[in-house]
Design an enzyme around this catalytic site. Structure first.
Site, PDB file in Angstrom:
ATOM      1  N   SER A  12       3.278  -2.817   5.857  1.00  0.00           N
ATOM      2  CA  SER A  12       2.559  -3.147   4.624  1.00  0.00           C
ATOM      3  C   SER A  12       2.479  -4.666   4.496  1.00  0.00           C
ATOM      4  O   SER A  12       3.512  -5.345   4.439  1.00  0.00           O
ATOM      5  CB  SER A  12       3.281  -2.584   3.409  1.00  0.00           C
ATOM      6  OG  SER A  12       2.799  -3.242   2.241  1.00  0.00           O
ATOM      7  N   HIS A  37      -1.204  -1.352   6.822  1.00  0.00           N
ATOM      8  CA  HIS A  37      -1.224  -0.757   5.479  1.00  0.00           C
ATOM      9  C   HIS A  37      -1.492  -1.856   4.451  1.00  0.00           C
ATOM     10  O   HIS A  37      -0.796  -2.875   4.410  1.00  0.00           O
ATOM     11  CB  HIS A  37       0.127  -0.096   5.213  1.00  0.00           C
ATOM     12  CG  HIS A  37       0.215   0.663   3.929  1.00  0.00           C
ATOM     13  ND1 HIS A  37      -0.280   1.940   3.783  1.00  0.00           N
ATOM     14  CD2 HIS A  37       0.757   0.330   2.735  1.00  0.00           C
ATOM     15  CE1 HIS A  37      -0.040   2.366   2.549  1.00  0.00           C
ATOM     16  NE2 HIS A  37       0.575   1.399   1.884  1.00  0.00           N
ATOM     17  N   ASP A  39      -1.978  -2.756   0.511  1.00  0.00           N
ATOM     18  CA  ASP A  39      -1.638  -2.288  -0.834  1.00  0.00           C
ATOM     19  C   ASP A  39      -2.478  -2.991  -1.902  1.00  0.00           C
ATOM     20  O   ASP A  39      -2.312  -4.190  -2.138  1.00  0.00           O
ATOM     21  CB  ASP A  39      -0.150  -2.543  -1.110  1.00  0.00           C
ATOM     22  CG  ASP A  39       0.734  -1.539  -0.392  1.00  0.00           C
ATOM     23  OD1 ASP A  39       0.452  -0.328  -0.486  1.00  0.00           O
ATOM     24  OD2 ASP A  39       1.705  -1.967   0.254  1.00  0.00           O
ATOM     25  N   MET A  41      -3.297  -3.322  -5.786  1.00  0.00           N
ATOM     26  CA  MET A  41      -2.678  -3.045  -7.096  1.00  0.00           C
ATOM     27  C   MET A  41      -3.465  -3.750  -8.193  1.00  0.00           C
ATOM     28  O   MET A  41      -3.920  -4.884  -8.006  1.00  0.00           O
ATOM     29  CB  MET A  41      -1.242  -3.564  -7.117  1.00  0.00           C
ATOM     30  CG  MET A  41      -0.375  -2.992  -6.000  1.00  0.00           C
ATOM     31  SD  MET A  41       1.332  -3.525  -6.200  1.00  0.00           S
ATOM     32  CE  MET A  41       2.058  -2.868  -4.703  1.00  0.00           C
ATOM     33  N   HIS A  70      -4.335   1.541   0.568  1.00  0.00           N
ATOM     34  CA  HIS A  70      -3.622   2.330  -0.448  1.00  0.00           C
ATOM     35  C   HIS A  70      -4.016   1.780  -1.816  1.00  0.00           C
ATOM     36  O   HIS A  70      -3.603   0.683  -2.202  1.00  0.00           O
ATOM     37  CB  HIS A  70      -2.114   2.178  -0.195  1.00  0.00           C
ATOM     38  CG  HIS A  70      -1.236   2.869  -1.187  1.00  0.00           C
ATOM     39  ND1 HIS A  70       0.125   2.650  -1.260  1.00  0.00           N
ATOM     40  CD2 HIS A  70      -1.503   3.793  -2.145  1.00  0.00           C
ATOM     41  CE1 HIS A  70       0.645   3.394  -2.223  1.00  0.00           C
ATOM     42  NE2 HIS A  70      -0.326   4.095  -2.785  1.00  0.00           N
ATOM     43  N   MET A  72      -3.690   1.542  -5.550  1.00  0.00           N
ATOM     44  CA  MET A  72      -2.861   1.795  -6.737  1.00  0.00           C
ATOM     45  C   MET A  72      -3.633   1.230  -7.916  1.00  0.00           C
ATOM     46  O   MET A  72      -3.253   0.215  -8.517  1.00  0.00           O
ATOM     47  CB  MET A  72      -1.489   1.137  -6.555  1.00  0.00           C
ATOM     48  CG  MET A  72      -0.620   1.900  -5.549  1.00  0.00           C
ATOM     49  SD  MET A  72       0.748   0.910  -4.898  1.00  0.00           S
ATOM     50  CE  MET A  72      -0.106   0.060  -3.584  1.00  0.00           C
ATOM     51  N   MET A 141       5.166   8.916  -1.874  1.00  0.00           N
ATOM     52  CA  MET A 141       5.801   7.672  -2.330  1.00  0.00           C
ATOM     53  C   MET A 141       7.305   7.900  -2.419  1.00  0.00           C
ATOM     54  O   MET A 141       7.763   8.768  -3.171  1.00  0.00           O
ATOM     55  CB  MET A 141       5.267   7.257  -3.700  1.00  0.00           C
ATOM     56  CG  MET A 141       3.803   6.851  -3.742  1.00  0.00           C
ATOM     57  SD  MET A 141       3.317   5.534  -2.599  1.00  0.00           S
ATOM     58  CE  MET A 141       4.427   4.211  -3.079  1.00  0.00           C
ATOM     59  N   ASP A 177       5.806   6.097   2.142  1.00  0.00           N
ATOM     60  CA  ASP A 177       5.615   4.730   1.670  1.00  0.00           C
ATOM     61  C   ASP A 177       6.719   4.329   0.694  1.00  0.00           C
ATOM     62  O   ASP A 177       6.799   4.855  -0.419  1.00  0.00           O
ATOM     63  CB  ASP A 177       4.240   4.610   0.999  1.00  0.00           C
ATOM     64  CG  ASP A 177       3.843   3.174   0.744  1.00  0.00           C
ATOM     65  OD1 ASP A 177       4.611   2.265   1.115  1.00  0.00           O
ATOM     66  OD2 ASP A 177       2.752   2.963   0.177  1.00  0.00           O
TER      67      ASP A 177
HETATM   68  C1  DX5 Z   1       4.743   0.059  -2.944  1.00  0.00           C
HETATM   69  C2  DX5 Z   1       3.783  -0.102  -1.789  1.00  0.00           C
HETATM   70  C3  DX5 Z   1       4.445  -0.071  -0.471  1.00  0.00           C
HETATM   71  C4  DX5 Z   1       5.432  -1.180  -0.280  1.00  0.00           C
HETATM   72  C5  DX5 Z   1       6.463  -0.796   0.721  1.00  0.00           C
HETATM   73  O1  DX5 Z   1       4.043   0.125  -4.114  1.00  0.00           O
HETATM   74  O2  DX5 Z   1       2.808   0.899  -1.824  1.00  0.00           O
HETATM   75  O3  DX5 Z   1       3.509  -0.032   0.581  1.00  0.00           O
HETATM   76  O4  DX5 Z   1       4.850  -2.365   0.122  1.00  0.00           O
HETATM   77  O5  DX5 Z   1       7.380  -1.823   0.799  1.00  0.00           O
HETATM   78  P1  DX5 Z   1       8.851  -1.599   1.340  1.00  0.00           P
HETATM   79  O6  DX5 Z   1       8.736  -1.086   2.733  1.00  0.00           O
HETATM   80  O7  DX5 Z   1       9.431  -2.970   1.266  1.00  0.00           O
HETATM   81  O8  DX5 Z   1       9.510  -0.606   0.427  1.00  0.00           O
HETATM   82 ZN    ZN Z   2       1.516   1.335  -0.024  1.00  0.00          ZN
END
Ligand code: DX5
Ligand code: ZN
Length: 230
Positions: A12, A37, A39, A41, A70, A72, A141, A177
């Site tokens: 990620s 990956h 993320d 947000m 991903h 969010m 998750m 994840d």
């Molecule tokens: C959390 C993200 C993950 C996160 C994972 O909201 O969707 O992808 O970056 O990070 P680690 O591996 O550090 O838990």
């Molecule tokens: Zn993620």
């Protein structure tokens, strides 16, 4: 994208150097990762803000393999085309973020991407029972979404096993994840997961000027997972 259940490591970039995303993506691929990956947000569905489709489009030329986006964010539907145009191979939306998730998944496939669905820790496996023929990936998750570096939630291992049984022979990836490390990876790989997202556990100890630790970290997670994967 071809389908198989071999273990895939998906760093990620939430844990990467935000001023150097292009170089970071090239570095993790050179060091042996399988997917990248990404993320997204929005500060609304989750209490943190990262970036949007313009950043995804900017990093796309720096990724040779799969760009796994991903989302969010809430709402999802107005942004699907933008992320597809940005070059996402997989677009994953949260079941909790869309009242009409069935329509959302149709729109993702309609935009030419693989459709993923993500489940927060409190959301049961049964929530996707009527969606199995519309998805290419289910993301479990194993932390509450929003931040990297959180602790793995062990109760989710049972959910992975339930999903693996529900999926049967369907070509659907099970992605994990949150909190994935060489210690937790075997738990979920043994339960049937094939895509392991890891942020802090991949990027720790390295930098764009010192990428060898990325490779060591990726190999440590892969070796631990492959030892138990069926
Ligand atoms: C959390 C993200 C993950 C996160 C994972 O909201 O969707 O992808 O970056 O990070 P680690 O591996 O550090 O838990
Ligand atoms: Zn993620």
């Amino acid at each position: 994208m071809t389908f198989d259940r071999s273990i895939k490591i998906a760093p990620s970039i939430l844990s990467a150097d935000f001023a150097n995303f292009g170089k970071e993506c090239e570095a993790i691929e050179a060091e042996g990762c399988d997917w990248v990956h990404v993320d997204v947000m929005d500060g609304h569905f989750v209490p943190n803000i990262t970036f949007g489709p313009a950043t995804c489009a900017a990093i796309r030329p720096h990724i040779k393999g799969v760009m796994d986006v991903h989302l969010m964010i809430e709402p999802v539907d107005p942004y699907i085309d933008a992320f597809a145009k940005a070059g996402a191979d997989v677009i994953t939306a949260h079941v909790e973020a869309s009242t009409h998730i069935h329509r959302t998944l149709q729109a993702i496939r309609g935009a030419g991407a693989k459709a993923g669905i993500a489940l927060n820790p409190a959301t049961p496996a049964s929530s996707i029972e009527y969606l199995l023929d519309m998805i290419d990936l289910v993301c479990v998750m194993t932390v509450n979404p929003g931040f990297g570096g959180q602790k793995f939630i062990h109760s989710q291992v049972d959910k992975v096993a339930q999903l693996r049984a529900m999926i049967g022979d369907r070509p659907i990836h099970i992605e994990i994840d949150g909190g994935v490390t060489p210690e937790t990876a075997p738990l979920v790989a043994g339960a049937g997961a094939d895509v392991l997202v890891a942020g802090s556990a991949v990027f720790k100890g390295g930098s764009v000027n010192n990428t060898a630790p990325y490779g060591n970290n990726i190999r440590a997670i892969r070796t631990a997972a492959e030892a138990v994967a069926s």
